[in-house]
Scaffold this active site. Sequence first.
Site, short mmCIF file in Angstrom:
data_model
loop_
_atom_site.label_atom_id
_atom_site.label_comp_id
_atom_site.label_asym_id
_atom_site.label_seq_id
_atom_site.Cartn_x
_atom_site.Cartn_y
_atom_site.Cartn_z
N SER A 102 -6.21 -113.67 -60.55
CA SER A 102 -6.43 -111.35 -61.19
C SER A 102 -6.75 -112.05 -62.52
O SER A 102 -8.17 -112.22 -63.13
CB SER A 102 -4.99 -111.82 -61.89
OG SER A 102 -5.06 -110.08 -61.57
N MET A 103 -5.97 -111.96 -64.08
CA MET A 103 -6.64 -111.94 -65.37
C MET A 103 -6.72 -113.02 -65.03
O MET A 103 -8.14 -113.66 -66.07
CB MET A 103 -5.14 -111.76 -66.57
CG MET A 103 -5.51 -112.49 -67.62
SD MET A 103 -4.39 -112.07 -68.89
CE MET A 103 -4.66 -113.05 -69.82
#
Length: 264
Positions: A102-103
């Site tokens: 994700s991030m």
Amino acid sequence: MDDVKNGDDTWIRRLPFGPAGAEAAGAPAALVCFPHAGGAASFYLPVARLAPPGIEVLAVQYPGRQDRRAERCLDDIGELADRIADALQVWTGRPLALFGHSMGALVAFEVARRLQERGTVPLVLFASGRRAPSVHRDERAHLRPDDGFLAELRGLGGTAAKVLGDDEFMRAVLPMVRSDYRAVETYRYRPGPGLSCPVVALSGTDDPKARPNDVEVWRDHTEAGFEMRLFPGGHFYLTDHVEEIVGIVASRVSSALAAGNPSR
């Protein structure tokens, strides 16, 4: 995080080594893991426990959480990448592979770019649960009031239901998670040379944040090989497929080692 060992500085954690019990420091390669928004180094403990003897697992600890909770959160992907690339310099004596979820996939990508500029090309970049950096979506969850922001987090899952249901605890950590979301949602890709390492993109088939067409665009960010693997599940599909994912990581790292590190 009692079973997470400190690395050489505040940014990098050496996680417990795999079941073979070999000395982590003697492994031919290291896998550097980058947590998701609101995540911490300890998220990757299951990966470390399954890792083969040939791979030491390191994890990045962002400021503002767990043992770094007293530090200021960084809400800019570029600043995070600058600081982490600096911290990783002492680890570049052997080949490094990068894994971000994700991030963490965005941060890992930007760190890979910085390492490459300095002459260290990662073995492989594993980008999990994230659309390609050049695919922009106008998202503003970090601007929502607390109730709306909590609803966003609950919709993605990934945190134990008991924790998400603990309103007092969640409101205590919201500033940190909101800062991470601000970093992701204000990120803008800067065009530049493609990576000289292969990219393996991993995603859940039902992930609203990483649709297959958007994940496929990771292909445009490498001048080496590209592979995409989809798994049943949503944004945190990887928690149900750790063993299979570690197998993929081990195989691709082994192949990259055999082919030779481009930076060496």
